[in-house]
Design a protein around this motif. Structure first.
Motif, PDB file in Angstrom:
ATOM      1  N   GLY A 225      54.673   2.615 -22.799  1.00 45.21           N
ATOM      2  CA  GLY A 225      54.717   4.012 -23.383  1.00 45.21           C
ATOM      3  C   GLY A 225      53.660   4.216 -23.807  1.00 45.21           C
ATOM      4  N   THR A 226      52.126   3.843 -23.574  1.00 47.02           N
ATOM      5  CA  THR A 226      51.305   4.465 -24.358  1.00 47.02           C
ATOM      6  C   THR A 226      50.406   3.743 -23.204  1.00 47.02           C
ATOM      7  N   VAL A 227      49.440   4.130 -23.289  1.00 49.58           N
ATOM      8  CA  VAL A 227      47.806   4.333 -22.549  1.00 49.58           C
ATOM      9  C   VAL A 227      46.451   3.449 -22.466  1.00 49.58           C
ATOM     10  N   ALA A 228      45.419   3.033 -22.261  1.00 48.17           N
ATOM     11  CA  ALA A 228      44.340   2.587 -22.995  1.00 48.17           C
ATOM     12  C   ALA A 228      43.318   4.158 -22.835  1.00 48.17           C
ATOM     13  N   VAL A 229      43.062   4.388 -24.542  1.00 49.45           N
ATOM     14  CA  VAL A 229      42.210   5.714 -24.017  1.00 49.45           C
ATOM     15  C   VAL A 229      40.356   4.982 -25.052  1.00 49.45           C
ATOM     16  N   GLY A 230      40.370   3.795 -25.154  1.00 51.72           N
ATOM     17  CA  GLY A 230      38.814   4.050 -24.997  1.00 51.72           C
ATOM     18  C   GLY A 230      38.934   2.433 -25.471  1.00 51.72           C
ATOM     19  N   PHE A 231      37.441   1.614 -24.755  1.00 51.16           N
ATOM     20  CA  PHE A 231      36.983  -0.060 -24.887  1.00 51.16           C
ATOM     21  C   PHE A 231      35.917   0.059 -25.992  1.00 51.16           C
ATOM     22  N   THR A 232      35.822  -1.046 -26.604  1.00 48.87           N
ATOM     23  CA  THR A 232      34.345  -1.908 -27.198  1.00 48.87           C
ATOM     24  C   THR A 232      33.829  -2.498 -26.875  1.00 48.87           C
ATOM     25  N   SER A 233      32.900  -2.754 -26.752  1.00 52.46           N
ATOM     26  CA  SER A 233      32.308  -4.363 -26.637  1.00 52.46           C
ATOM     27  C   SER A 233      31.336  -4.763 -27.427  1.00 52.46           C
ATOM     28  N   ASP A 234      30.535  -5.872 -26.867  1.00 52.22           N
ATOM     29  CA  ASP A 234      30.067  -7.021 -28.037  1.00 52.22           C
ATOM     30  C   ASP A 234      28.521  -6.561 -27.593  1.00 52.22           C
ATOM     31  N   SER A 235      27.745  -7.343 -28.414  1.00 52.07           N
ATOM     32  CA  SER A 235      26.310  -6.148 -27.913  1.00 52.07           C
ATOM     33  C   SER A 235      25.578  -7.607 -26.744  1.00 52.07           C
ATOM     34  N   ASN A 236      26.757  -8.052 -25.953  1.00 45.28           N
ATOM     35  CA  ASN A 236      26.260  -8.433 -24.344  1.00 45.28           C
ATOM     36  C   ASN A 236      26.562  -7.241 -23.313  1.00 45.28           C
ATOM     37  N   GLY A 237      27.439  -6.676 -24.301  1.00 47.49           N
ATOM     38  CA  GLY A 237      27.987  -5.279 -23.583  1.00 47.49           C
ATOM     39  C   GLY A 237      29.213  -5.969 -22.436  1.00 47.49           C
ATOM     40  N   GLU A 238      29.727  -6.767 -23.437  1.00 44.43           N
ATOM     41  CA  GLU A 238      31.230  -7.449 -22.804  1.00 44.43           C
ATOM     42  C   GLU A 238      32.290  -7.069 -23.349  1.00 44.43           C
ATOM     43  N   VAL A 239      33.536  -6.563 -22.715  1.00 50.20           N
ATOM     44  CA  VAL A 239      34.019  -5.387 -23.670  1.00 50.20           C
ATOM     45  C   VAL A 239      35.281  -6.589 -24.866  1.00 50.20           C
ATOM     46  N   LYS A 240      35.600  -6.277 -25.389  1.00 49.63           N
ATOM     47  CA  LYS A 240      35.628  -7.184 -26.561  1.00 49.63           C
ATOM     48  C   LYS A 240      37.356  -7.217 -27.017  1.00 49.63           C
ATOM     49  N   GLU A 241      37.534  -5.273 -27.093  1.00 47.93           N
ATOM     50  CA  GLU A 241      38.893  -4.376 -27.675  1.00 47.93           C
ATOM     51  C   GLU A 241      39.569  -3.526 -26.696  1.00 47.93           C
ATOM     52  N   VAL A 242      40.171  -3.056 -26.136  1.00 51.65           N
ATOM     53  CA  VAL A 242      41.221  -2.622 -25.797  1.00 51.65           C
ATOM     54  C   VAL A 242      41.740  -0.893 -26.791  1.00 51.65           C
ATOM     55  N   HIS A 243      41.482  -0.696 -26.754  1.00 55.20           N
ATOM     56  CA  HIS A 243      41.766   0.492 -27.894  1.00 55.20           C
ATOM     57  C   HIS A 243      42.884   2.169 -26.963  1.00 55.20           C
ATOM     58  N   LEU A 244      44.534   1.157 -27.466  1.00 55.94           N
ATOM     59  CA  LEU A 244      45.597   2.094 -27.000  1.00 55.94           C
ATOM     60  C   LEU A 244      45.371   3.760 -27.407  1.00 55.94           C
ATOM     61  N   LYS A 245      46.563   4.950 -27.278  1.00 48.73           N
ATOM     62  CA  LYS A 245      46.699   5.757 -27.284  1.00 48.73           C
ATOM     63  C   LYS A 245      47.933   5.928 -28.943  1.00 48.73           C
ATOM     64  N   ASP A 246      48.770   4.515 -28.796  1.00 47.68           N
ATOM     65  CA  ASP A 246      49.477   4.684 -30.211  1.00 47.68           C
ATOM     66  C   ASP A 246      48.873   4.333 -31.935  1.00 47.68           C
ATOM     67  N   GLY A 247      47.764   3.533 -30.796  1.00 47.31           N
ATOM     68  CA  GLY A 247      46.614   3.581 -32.246  1.00 47.31           C
ATOM     69  C   GLY A 247      46.837   1.651 -32.195  1.00 47.31           C
ATOM     70  N   THR A 248      47.295   1.054 -31.618  1.00 48.09           N
ATOM     71  CA  THR A 248      47.320   0.155 -31.471  1.00 48.09           C
ATOM     72  C   THR A 248      45.459  -0.517 -30.435  1.00 48.09           C
ATOM     73  N   VAL A 249      45.103  -1.939 -31.176  1.00 46.54           N
ATOM     74  CA  VAL A 249      44.011  -2.464 -30.751  1.00 46.54           C
ATOM     75  C   VAL A 249      44.156  -3.782 -30.191  1.00 46.54           C
ATOM     76  N   LEU A 250      43.646  -4.123 -28.900  1.00 39.73           N
ATOM     77  CA  LEU A 250      44.066  -5.267 -28.519  1.00 39.73           C
ATOM     78  C   LEU A 250      42.831  -5.732 -28.089  1.00 39.73           C
ATOM     79  N   GLY A 251      42.586  -7.472 -28.262  1.00 42.94           N
ATOM     80  CA  GLY A 251      41.473  -7.883 -28.269  1.00 42.94           C
ATOM     81  C   GLY A 251      41.645  -8.399 -27.135  1.00 42.94           C
ATOM     82  N   ALA A 252      40.151  -8.391 -26.416  1.00 44.72           N
ATOM     83  CA  ALA A 252      40.562  -8.580 -24.691  1.00 44.72           C
ATOM     84  C   ALA A 252      38.979  -9.283 -24.775  1.00 44.72           C
ATOM     85  N   ASP A 253      39.126 -10.709 -23.511  1.00 37.06           N
ATOM     86  CA  ASP A 253      37.722 -11.049 -23.063  1.00 37.06           C
ATOM     87  C   ASP A 253      38.264 -10.710 -21.606  1.00 37.06           C
TER      88      ASP A 253
END
Length: 434
Positions: A225-253
């Motif tokens: 019932g929700t979607v990914a609306v953004g990603f944050t990455s670390d200083s190497n440009g690698e994805v670190k977090e997935v931001h969902l529309k419902d406000g949840t933030v998921l850690g991700a490698d």
């Protein structure tokens, strides 16, 4: 640059291309008459392996093991096979311009290819999150899966991020198969999709409940019932977090995105008649342009069983439409015709220890039968779709080859049904007695 000229050209290097090449060889093609032009660096292969055995941690599938046509029990066409048959395999070559009327293809490096007869087998491309302007969607370790190159990169990441966190964006085919593959590789997996249940284009809520329960028991977390609306990455440009529309933030490698495909038809825009997102063809896969055929994902063709034009994205149709087109091409050269294409839609998937098949049309009322408890030691269940008093579609998990043949027969013959309750009681035996 020198221009190359061929009697027949297959444009594309996926499943359809391999099966079309084999059919040309079977029908008799002279050395130098046929070319296969592909932007991939390898000969045509069975694409479904990429989301399944290619990613296994133990004894994974590797080329040349799954070149076409092994997926349907046929011979394996290695690059040498094409050489022996005098078929020119033109790899790592992307066609960027097509002139159908002038019968010319031009590559990104300016090479020109002339054809007398063209088979368009360009398939689909993936829908990317960047297409929707999702923030940070270009971070490293966000993967899509379409070609062997993509699978290699994902494989490297799985090894590099051992026991890490993986987020799967999408709850369709790719999402379910890769969710399982990453879990088998011991990653911590979370699936995210906006629909109320997985595989909504095919599954009923009853079917989906089983798979979602089974995946949960395997340790896969599911966020619906929700979607990914953004990603944050670390200083190497690698994805670190997935931001969902419902406000949840998921850690991700690792993030794998499977939000659908799009038929690759843009090269032909304005030159050929289109319908339902594909290139319109007749039952022989002939397009509105003389000597131009289209097969597989890109073709919108007359589906005889349902008396309407449809586009089908599945490996089974990719194989069969390619063979039909080549048979039709060769027959027309001899002033003959071939049978109409009488296709029964067929979809299947394998993940973990599960394996399902579906035949027919998923419209009308549904009846669920069998044991769909995800905690059962050996779950086995199915569903029938009933429209206008007839069974028009059938789904079965854990079927034997004979049982799968039986549900296919039901979907093809569309037997009448008196009572849905009776059908639910009979379950699989209804199909087995047809």
């Amino acid at each position: 640059m020198a221009e190359k000229s061929f009697k027949y050209v297959i444009l594309g290097g996926g499943v359809s291309a391999g099966y079309a090449a084999r059919e040309f060889a079977k029908q008799g093609v002279k050395p130098g008459e046929l070319a296969v032009i592909s932007k991939e660096a390898v000969a045509p292969y069975e694409r479904p392996a990429l989301s399944k055995a290619y990613l296994f941690p133990e004894s994974p599938a590797r080329l040349p093991g799954f070149h076409t046509c092994v997926g349907s029990g046929g011979e394996r066409l290695l690059p040498d096979w094409y050489k022996e048959k005098g078929i020119e395999l033109i790899l790592s070559t992307e066609i960027v311009k097509v002139d159908l009327a002038g019968k010319t293809l031009v590559s990104g490096t300016g090479e020109s290819f002339k054809f007398q007869i063209l088979v368009i087998a360009t398939g689909s491309t993936v829908v990317r999150l960047s297409d929707f302007g999702v923030k940070g969607a270009d971070a490293k370790n966000i993967f899509y899966l379409r070609e062997i190159d993509d699978a290699d990169k994902l494989n490297d990441a799985i090894k590099a991020k051992k026991n890490g966190k993986a987020v799967i964006v999408g709850g369709g085919y790719i999402g379910l198969e890769l969710g399982a593959a990453l879990r088998i590789n011991n990653l911590d997996v979370t699936m995210v999709y906006p629909e109320p249940w997985c595989m909504p284009r095919l599954f009923t809520s009853g079917i989906a409940a089983f798979y979602e329960g089974y995946y949960a028991n395997k340790g896969v977390k599911i966020v619906k019932g929700t979607v990914a609306v953004g990603f944050t990455s670390d200083s190497n440009g690698e994805v670190k977090e997935v931001h969902l529309k419902d406000g949840t933030v998921l850690g991700a490698d690792i993030v794998v995105v499977g939000v659908g495909g799009r038929p690759l038809t843009s090269l032909f825009k304005g030159q050929v008649e289109e319908e339902k997102g594909g290139i319109k063809t007749d039952t022989f896969f002939k397009t509105s342009v003389p000597d131009v055929y289209a097969v597989g994902d890109v073709a919108t063709f007359p589906l005889k069983l349902y008396n309407e034009n449809r586009r089908v994205e599945h490996v089974d149709h990719a194989r069969k439409s390619a063979e039909q087109a080549v048979k039709a091409i060769k027959a027309s050269e001899e002033g003959k015709t071939v049978e109409v294409y009488d296709y029964l839609p067929f979809f299947y998937s394998r993940s973990f220890d599960l394996s399902w098949q579906f035949y027919g049309d998923n419209v009308g009322e549904t009846v669920l039968f069998g044991d769909n408890n995800p905690t059962s030691p050996k779950p086995k269940f199915g569903t029938y779709w009933i429209k206008d008093g007839k069974v028009v579609g059938a789904f079965l998990e854990a079927g034997t080859p004979e049982e799968n043949k039986a549900i296919a027969k039901v979907a093809k013959l569309q037997p009448p049904v008196e009572s849905l309750d009776q059908l639910a009681k009979e379950g699989l035996s209804f199909a087995s007695k047809i």
